[in-house]
Design a protein around this motif. Structure first.
Motif, PDB file in Angstrom:
ATOM      1  N   ALA A 189       0.852  -1.190   0.000  1.00 61.08           N
ATOM      2  CA  ALA A 189       0.000   0.000   0.000  1.00 61.08           C
ATOM      3  C   ALA A 189       0.884   1.235   0.000  1.00 61.08           C
ATOM      4  CB  ALA A 189      -0.913   0.010   1.230  1.00 61.08           C
ATOM      5  N   GLY A 190       0.302   2.365  -0.395  1.00 63.86           N
ATOM      6  CA  GLY A 190       1.026   3.623  -0.405  1.00 63.86           C
ATOM      7  C   GLY A 190       1.255   4.154   0.995  1.00 63.86           C
ATOM      8  N   PHE A 191       2.207   5.063   1.110  1.00 63.41           N
ATOM      9  CA  PHE A 191       2.540   5.628   2.424  1.00 63.41           C
ATOM     10  C   PHE A 191       1.305   6.192   3.131  1.00 63.41           C
ATOM     11  CE2 PHE A 191       6.716   6.502   0.147  1.00 63.41           C
ATOM     12  CZ  PHE A 191       7.382   5.428   0.727  1.00 63.41           C
ATOM     13  N   ASP A 192       0.483   6.918   2.392  1.00 65.12           N
ATOM     14  CA  ASP A 192      -0.669   7.570   3.019  1.00 65.12           C
ATOM     15  C   ASP A 192      -1.698   6.572   3.532  1.00 65.12           C
ATOM     16  OD1 ASP A 192       0.538   9.954   2.394  1.00 65.12           O
ATOM     17  OD2 ASP A 192      -0.796  10.438   0.709  1.00 65.12           O
ATOM     18  N   GLU A 193      -1.684   5.366   2.972  1.00 66.74           N
ATOM     19  CA  GLU A 193      -2.667   4.347   3.354  1.00 66.74           C
ATOM     20  C   GLU A 193      -2.236   3.524   4.560  1.00 66.74           C
ATOM     21  OE1 GLU A 193      -4.612   2.565  -0.521  1.00 66.74           O
ATOM     22  OE2 GLU A 193      -2.432   2.660  -0.768  1.00 66.74           O
ATOM     23  N   LEU A 194      -0.967   3.572   4.921  1.00 67.36           N
ATOM     24  CA  LEU A 194      -0.445   2.649   5.927  1.00 67.36           C
ATOM     25  C   LEU A 194      -1.119   2.775   7.297  1.00 67.36           C
ATOM     26  CD1 LEU A 194       3.367   2.629   5.034  1.00 67.36           C
ATOM     27  CD2 LEU A 194       1.663   0.860   4.556  1.00 67.36           C
ATOM     28  N   PRO A 195      -1.354   3.985   7.826  1.00 74.65           N
ATOM     29  CA  PRO A 195      -2.010   4.040   9.138  1.00 74.65           C
ATOM     30  C   PRO A 195      -3.375   3.352   9.150  1.00 74.65           C
ATOM     31  CG  PRO A 195      -1.034   6.161   8.610  1.00 74.65           C
ATOM     32  CD  PRO A 195      -0.956   5.332   7.364  1.00 74.65           C
ATOM     33  N   ALA A 247      13.884   1.453  -2.828  1.00 67.91           N
ATOM     34  CA  ALA A 247      14.864   2.435  -2.362  1.00 67.91           C
ATOM     35  C   ALA A 247      15.931   2.657  -3.428  1.00 67.91           C
ATOM     36  CB  ALA A 247      15.506   1.963  -1.064  1.00 67.91           C
ATOM     37  N   LEU A 248      16.195   3.909  -3.718  1.00 65.89           N
ATOM     38  CA  LEU A 248      17.315   4.295  -4.565  1.00 65.89           C
ATOM     39  C   LEU A 248      18.325   4.982  -3.654  1.00 65.89           C
ATOM     40  CD1 LEU A 248      18.783   4.708  -7.229  1.00 65.89           C
ATOM     41  CD2 LEU A 248      17.370   6.742  -7.629  1.00 65.89           C
ATOM     42  N   VAL A 249      19.345   4.233  -3.271  1.00 66.50           N
ATOM     43  CA  VAL A 249      20.359   4.757  -2.341  1.00 66.50           C
ATOM     44  C   VAL A 249      21.492   5.348  -3.159  1.00 66.50           C
ATOM     45  CG1 VAL A 249      21.942   4.201  -0.465  1.00 66.50           C
ATOM     46  CG2 VAL A 249      19.716   3.065  -0.594  1.00 66.50           C
ATOM     47  N   ASP A 250      21.499   6.667  -3.211  1.00 68.49           N
ATOM     48  CA  ASP A 250      22.470   7.398  -4.029  1.00 68.49           C
ATOM     49  C   ASP A 250      22.560   8.811  -3.459  1.00 68.49           C
ATOM     50  OD1 ASP A 250      23.811   8.927  -5.955  1.00 68.49           O
ATOM     51  OD2 ASP A 250      22.979   7.789  -7.630  1.00 68.49           O
ATOM     52  N   ASP A 251      23.743   9.223  -3.072  1.00 71.33           N
ATOM     53  CA  ASP A 251      23.906  10.542  -2.462  1.00 71.33           C
ATOM     54  C   ASP A 251      23.437  11.666  -3.368  1.00 71.33           C
ATOM     55  OD1 ASP A 251      24.952   9.298  -0.269  1.00 71.33           O
ATOM     56  OD2 ASP A 251      27.036   9.843  -0.658  1.00 71.33           O
ATOM     57  N   ASP A 252      23.453  11.414  -4.676  1.00 69.15           N
ATOM     58  CA  ASP A 252      23.076  12.467  -5.619  1.00 69.15           C
ATOM     59  C   ASP A 252      21.621  12.377  -6.073  1.00 69.15           C
ATOM     60  OD1 ASP A 252      25.711  13.503  -5.634  1.00 69.15           O
ATOM     61  OD2 ASP A 252      26.323  11.981  -7.098  1.00 69.15           O
ATOM     62  N   ALA A 253      20.898  11.362  -5.599  1.00 65.20           N
ATOM     63  CA  ALA A 253      19.516  11.177  -6.044  1.00 65.20           C
ATOM     64  C   ALA A 253      18.591  12.165  -5.337  1.00 65.20           C
ATOM     65  CB  ALA A 253      19.058   9.749  -5.762  1.00 65.20           C
ATOM     66  N   THR A 254      17.568  12.602  -6.070  1.00 64.83           N
ATOM     67  CA  THR A 254      16.595  13.547  -5.515  1.00 64.83           C
ATOM     68  C   THR A 254      15.186  13.047  -5.772  1.00 64.83           C
ATOM     69  OG1 THR A 254      16.614  14.825  -7.568  1.00 64.83           O
ATOM     70  CG2 THR A 254      18.138  15.518  -5.826  1.00 64.83           C
ATOM     71  N   PRO A 270       9.386   8.180 -10.222  1.00 58.22           N
ATOM     72  CA  PRO A 270       8.255   8.197 -11.150  1.00 58.22           C
ATOM     73  C   PRO A 270       6.951   8.467 -10.410  1.00 58.22           C
ATOM     74  CG  PRO A 270       9.644   6.252 -11.488  1.00 58.22           C
ATOM     75  CD  PRO A 270      10.103   6.893 -10.218  1.00 58.22           C
ATOM     76  N   ALA A 271       6.041   9.152 -11.064  1.00 53.60           N
ATOM     77  CA  ALA A 271       4.784   9.527 -10.407  1.00 53.60           C
ATOM     78  C   ALA A 271       4.052   8.323  -9.847  1.00 53.60           C
ATOM     79  CB  ALA A 271       3.893  10.285 -11.390  1.00 53.60           C
ATOM     80  N   GLU A 272       4.059   7.220 -10.580  1.00 52.79           N
ATOM     81  CA  GLU A 272       3.310   6.040 -10.135  1.00 52.79           C
ATOM     82  C   GLU A 272       3.977   5.359  -8.930  1.00 52.79           C
ATOM     83  OE1 GLU A 272       5.983   4.641 -13.563  1.00 52.79           O
ATOM     84  OE2 GLU A 272       4.788   6.416 -13.053  1.00 52.79           O
ATOM     85  N   MET A 273       5.221   5.753  -8.603  1.00 55.03           N
ATOM     86  CA  MET A 273       5.939   5.158  -7.478  1.00 55.03           C
ATOM     87  C   MET A 273       6.077   6.109  -6.298  1.00 55.03           C
ATOM     88  SD  MET A 273       6.753   2.033  -8.077  1.00 55.03           S
ATOM     89  CE  MET A 273       8.091   1.746  -6.899  1.00 55.03           C
ATOM     90  N   SER A 274       5.437   7.264  -6.371  1.00 51.01           N
ATOM     91  CA  SER A 274       5.669   8.293  -5.359  1.00 51.01           C
ATOM     92  C   SER A 274       5.240   7.866  -3.956  1.00 51.01           C
ATOM     93  CB  SER A 274       4.939   9.587  -5.745  1.00 51.01           C
ATOM     94  OG  SER A 274       3.535   9.380  -5.785  1.00 51.01           O
ATOM     95  N   GLN A 275       4.315   6.913  -3.870  1.00 52.40           N
ATOM     96  CA  GLN A 275       3.822   6.460  -2.569  1.00 52.40           C
ATOM     97  C   GLN A 275       4.528   5.192  -2.068  1.00 52.40           C
ATOM     98  OE1 GLN A 275       1.028   7.402  -0.287  1.00 52.40           O
ATOM     99  NE2 GLN A 275       1.732   9.350  -1.127  1.00 52.40           N
TER     100      GLN A 275
END
Length: 305
Positions: A203-209, A237-244, A249-254
């Motif tokens: 589930a998305g972050f907002d749905e977890l509670p 998770a994208l573990v990269d010091d330069d990643a922002t 992607p929009a479909e993965m934002s949650q």
């Protein structure tokens, strides 16, 4: 069973020849083990998933690969996130998971779900049907698998499956931990409360509670202490010091976090653990050597705390 920090390998497209493919898988599993992850999971698919690549990209059969990983690791639990029930007869799956438990000296986890990837079913000849069909099939399968992996010999006759004194020997343990993935509040969460040790919430972050509240309700309705049903969320998770964040992607934002290992850990704490979820399983579609180690070092104190 305790899976507070798991690592899932979702991708076998490493830009190498096939001869280097599995050594790369082994290296990731060993790095996760050394970094303090509790568990290593593979996907149970035969084709690559649409959000990760084209169907013909490399995909290993999960349980064959897990059996090999059992000989290359010594402490991590091993399983699928999650087995598609439709892909194997339940008696075969019971035999597969008890064999993995023997091979790994008691480190197998049985992760299972209804199955959902229709293209695989259509092209490989597995019956798909409706979600209700698949859920009912899973219910029948559990009536066979669960007794078999505890040493019983079930005789069963249902719409989808039948057995007669089915057995799975040898067994390494009296009980193999059970994990189910999903978030449906009408079917999956109540099923998890009745039968499972661990619910991996998709589930998305907002749905977890809200999902955690549903878990508590389902447990309380049957008189189960909610604390006895472990929960986790599957997070990319994208573990990269330069990643922002604008690289998500929009479909993965949650369901995705990016940045340094510490930034990733802080996002997981805020978005997942603070929501009441007990643990986290991360995947790294673009894992590079060292990234798993960094993630483990940043996340382990959070899940232990």
């Amino acid at each position: 069973m305790t899976t507070r920090l798991g690592f899932q390998i979702p991708n076998f497209s490493y830009g190498t020849g096939v001869s280097e493919l599995f050594p790369t898988v082994i290296a990731q599993a060993q790095e996760a083990e050394a970094a303090g992850f509790d568990s290593v999971f593979l996907m149970d698919h035969f084709y690559q998933l649409p959000m990760l690549g084209s169907p013909d990209q490399p995909m290993l059969e999960a349980y064959t690969a897990l059996g090999a990983l059992a000989t290359a690791t010594s402490t991590v639990q091993l399983g699928t996130l999650v087995t598609g029930n439709t892909y194997r007869n339940p008696t075969l799956l019971a035999k597969v998971i008890t064999t993995l438990d023997v091979v790994s000296a008691g480190r197998a986890i049985l992760g299972i779900g209804t199955g959902w990837f229709e293209l695989e079913h259509d092209q490989l000849g597995f019956e798909f049907g409706t979600f209700t069909d698949r859920f009912n099939r899973l219910g029948e399968a559990l009536q066979i698998i669960l007794p078999m992996i505890t040493g019983e010999r079930p005789t069963f006759s249902g719409r989808w499956y039948r057995t007669e004194q089915a057995m799975a020997e040898p067994r390494y343990r009296d009980r193999i931990p059970l994990l189910i993935g999903g978030s449906g509040e009408k079917k999956t969460i109540p099923l998890a409360a009745r039968h499972f040790d661990h619910l991996n919430i998709i589930a998305g972050f907002d749905e977890l509670p809200g999902k955690i509240q549903a878990v508590r309700r389902s447990c309380e309705e049957i008189g189960r202490d909610p604390a006895t049903l472990e929960t986790s969320a599957l997070i990319t998770a994208l573990v990269d010091d330069d990643a922002t964040a604008d690289q998500i992607p929009a479909e993965m934002s949650q369901r995705m976090v990016v940045g340094s290992a510490d930034a990733v850990a802080e996002q997981i704490k805020t978005k997942v653990l603070d929501a009441g979820v007990g643990g986290v399983i991360i995947n790294m579609p673009f894992a590079t050597p060292g990234a798993i180690t960094a993630a483990g070092a940043a996340l382990r104190p959070l899940v232990d705390g």
